[in-house]
Design a protein around this motif. Structure first.
Motif, PDB file in Angstrom:
ATOM      1  N   PHE A 154       0.822  -1.212   0.000  1.00 20.51           N
ATOM      2  CA  PHE A 154       0.000   0.000   0.000  1.00 20.51           C
ATOM      3  C   PHE A 154       0.853   1.258   0.000  1.00 20.51           C
ATOM      4  O   PHE A 154       0.657   2.149  -0.835  1.00 20.51           O
ATOM      5  N   TRP A 155       1.808   1.345   0.947  1.00 21.69           N
ATOM      6  CA  TRP A 155       2.581   2.579   1.069  1.00 21.69           C
ATOM      7  C   TRP A 155       3.573   2.738  -0.073  1.00 21.69           C
ATOM      8  O   TRP A 155       3.874   3.872  -0.473  1.00 21.69           O
ATOM      9  N   ALA A 156       4.073   1.640  -0.618  1.00 21.78           N
ATOM     10  CA  ALA A 156       4.941   1.744  -1.799  1.00 21.78           C
ATOM     11  C   ALA A 156       4.136   2.255  -2.994  1.00 21.78           C
ATOM     12  O   ALA A 156       4.609   3.087  -3.777  1.00 21.78           O
ATOM     13  N   GLY A 157       2.898   1.751  -3.133  1.00 24.67           N
ATOM     14  CA  GLY A 157       2.050   2.238  -4.213  1.00 24.67           C
ATOM     15  C   GLY A 157       1.683   3.698  -4.040  1.00 24.67           C
ATOM     16  O   GLY A 157       1.673   4.470  -5.007  1.00 24.67           O
ATOM     17  N   TYR A 158       1.431   4.106  -2.800  1.00 21.65           N
ATOM     18  CA  TYR A 158       1.100   5.504  -2.556  1.00 21.65           C
ATOM     19  C   TYR A 158       2.310   6.395  -2.832  1.00 21.65           C
ATOM     20  O   TYR A 158       2.162   7.513  -3.363  1.00 21.65           O
ATOM     21  N   ALA A 159       3.484   5.926  -2.475  1.00 20.43           N
ATOM     22  CA  ALA A 159       4.697   6.696  -2.762  1.00 20.43           C
ATOM     23  C   ALA A 159       4.905   6.827  -4.268  1.00 20.43           C
ATOM     24  O   ALA A 159       5.233   7.912  -4.772  1.00 20.43           O
ATOM     25  N   ALA A 160       4.708   5.725  -5.004  1.00 21.12           N
ATOM     26  CA  ALA A 160       4.862   5.780  -6.465  1.00 21.12           C
ATOM     27  C   ALA A 160       3.859   6.752  -7.079  1.00 21.12           C
ATOM     28  O   ALA A 160       4.192   7.492  -8.016  1.00 21.12           O
ATOM     29  N   PHE A 161       2.644   6.760  -6.550  1.00 25.22           N
ATOM     30  CA  PHE A 161       1.629   7.697  -7.037  1.00 25.22           C
ATOM     31  C   PHE A 161       2.085   9.139  -6.863  1.00 25.22           C
ATOM     32  O   PHE A 161       1.961   9.970  -7.763  1.00 25.22           O
TER      33      PHE A 161
END
Length: 311
Positions: A90-97
Motif C-alpha cells: 500500500f505505502w509503496a504504491g502511494y509513494a509511487a503515485f
C-alpha cells in the motif's frame, strides 16, 4: 520618461522592445523538470517547498491511512507477515503515485527523505541518543541488568534503522506532519516555527509602561499598545499550547503502537517527544530512523534482556 513607457503602455510595440525578446523556455524547462524529479531535497525542493501545499484533502487521507495502519497492527486481525506485506504494498504504491504526479524531489522533501540539511538534522538526535544510551547503561547497572555486545546486537543495530525509518515516516510525516500542516497551512512553517517566532515579539505590559517618564506617555497610544500586546500574548500562549498538543499526539501514537508492552510504550513515548521536535525543526527522517534503530536495539538487549532475533 522613456523608462516609464513599458509600465504605462504594456501592450504596445514600444513596451515589447523595452522588455526585449522573449526566451524560448521549452528545452530548459524540460531539463529542469527532469532534474527536479530526481532531486533529494536539494534546490528543487527548496524552490517549490516554500509554497508547496498538500491540498485536495490529501493531508486528511494520509492521517487516516496512518491511523488505520496502526489500528490494524494493534488489532492483530491478520497474520503479521500478511500485515507487513499489505503495508509495504500500500505505502509503496502511494509513494509511487506521489512520485509520478507530484515529482520525486518535492515528495521526498515534504515527507522528510532529504539530504540537503542532513548535517544540521543529525546534531540534535545524536546528542540526545548519546545521553539516552548513557542513562540506559547507568540504569541497567543500577538494576543488575547485564550490558553486553553480541553479534545479534550488531546485526540489529545495522538492520533495525530501516524499520525505524518506516515507523518514523508513518508517525512523523503521515501523522504529525499533516497535523502541523492542517494548523499552519504551510509545509515549511511548522507549529514549532510559529511558536518560536513569538519569542522575538516585543511585548509591552502595564508595569513597563509605568516606568516611562511622564512626558513620554500618551494615554491613547498606551491603551492601543497594551491592547496589541495582550493580543500577542494570547496568540503566543495558543501557539505554544498547540505545539504541546501536536507533540503529545505524535509521542502518544508512537507509544500506542507498542501496546501492550508497557516498557516499550513508556520508552517510545519518551523518545517520541524530542523526535517530534527534531522533525518539526528540520523535517528529516534519516537521523530519527537511524537512532531509533540504535537506541531501540540496545534497549531490547540491555533493559528488556531480550534478543529480537531469537538468539
Amino acid at each position: 520618461d522613456h523608462h516609464l513607457l513599458p509600465s504605462l503602455l504594456p501592450h504596445t510595440h514600444i513596451a515589447r522592445q523595452a522588455r526585449g525578446p522573449r526566451c524560448a523556455p521549452t528545452r530548459r524547462s524540460a531539463t529542469r523538470r527532469r532534474m527536479d524529479s530526481h532531486d533529494w531535497g536539494g534546490s528543487a525542493s527548496r524552490r517549490e517547498g516554500r509554497t508547496e501545499s498538500v491540498g485536495g484533502g490529501r493531508e486528511y487521507f494520509e492521517i487516516l491511512a496512518a491511523a488505520v495502519t496502526a489500528a490494524l497492527f494493534l488489532a492483530k486481525v491478520i497474520p503479521l507477515f500478511v500485515f507487513m506485506a499489505l503495508t509495504v504494498v500500500f505505502w509503496a504504491g502511494y509513494a509511487a503515485f506521489n512520485f509520478y504526479f507530484r515529482g520525486f524531489g518535492v515528495t521526498c522533501h515534504r515527507w522528510g527523505f532529504r539530504i540537503d540539511n542532513i548535517q544540521q538534522a543529525f546534531i540534535g538526535p545524536t546528542a540526545f541518543s548519546a545521553f539516552a544510551l548513557a542513562l540506559l547503561i547507568i540504569l541497567c547497572m543500577a538494576t543488575d541488568r547485564k550490558v553486553f555486545v553480541t553479534g545479534n546486537l550488531i546485526i540489529c543495530i545495522v538492520l533495525y534503522p530501516f524499520w525505524g525509518t518506516i515507523q518514523q515516516f508513518l508517525v512523523q510525516s503521515m501523522w504529525m506532519g499533516n497535523l502541523s500542516f492542517i494548523i499552519t497551512k504551510s509545509v515549511q512553517s511548522t507549529v514549532l516555527h510559529q511558536a518560536i517566532e513569538t519569542l522575538s515579539w516585543e511585548l509591552v505590559t502595564e508595569s513597563s509602561m509605568s516606568d516611562l517618564p511622564l512626558d513620554a506617555k500618551n494615554t491613547d497610544l498606551d491603551d492601543e499598545t497594551l491592547e496589541n500586546s495582550h493580543g500577542r500574548i494570547k496568540t503566543a500562549v495558543i501557539r505554544w499550547c498547540v505545539l504541546a498538543l501536536v507533540v503529545l499526539a505524535s509521542a502518544g501514537m508512537f507509544g500506542l503502537v507498542h501496546f501492550p508492552h508497557r516498557w516499550l510504550m513508556l520508552a517510545t513515548f519518551v523518545l517520541g517527544l524530542p523526535w517530534s521536535l527534531f522533525f518539526l525543526k528540520h523535517r528529516n527522517l534519516f537521523p530519527l530512523g537511524f537512532y531509533h534503530g540504535v537506541v531501540g536495539s540496545c534497549f531490547y538487549f540491555w533493559w528488556l534482556q531480550e534478543d529480537p532475533l531469537g538468539g
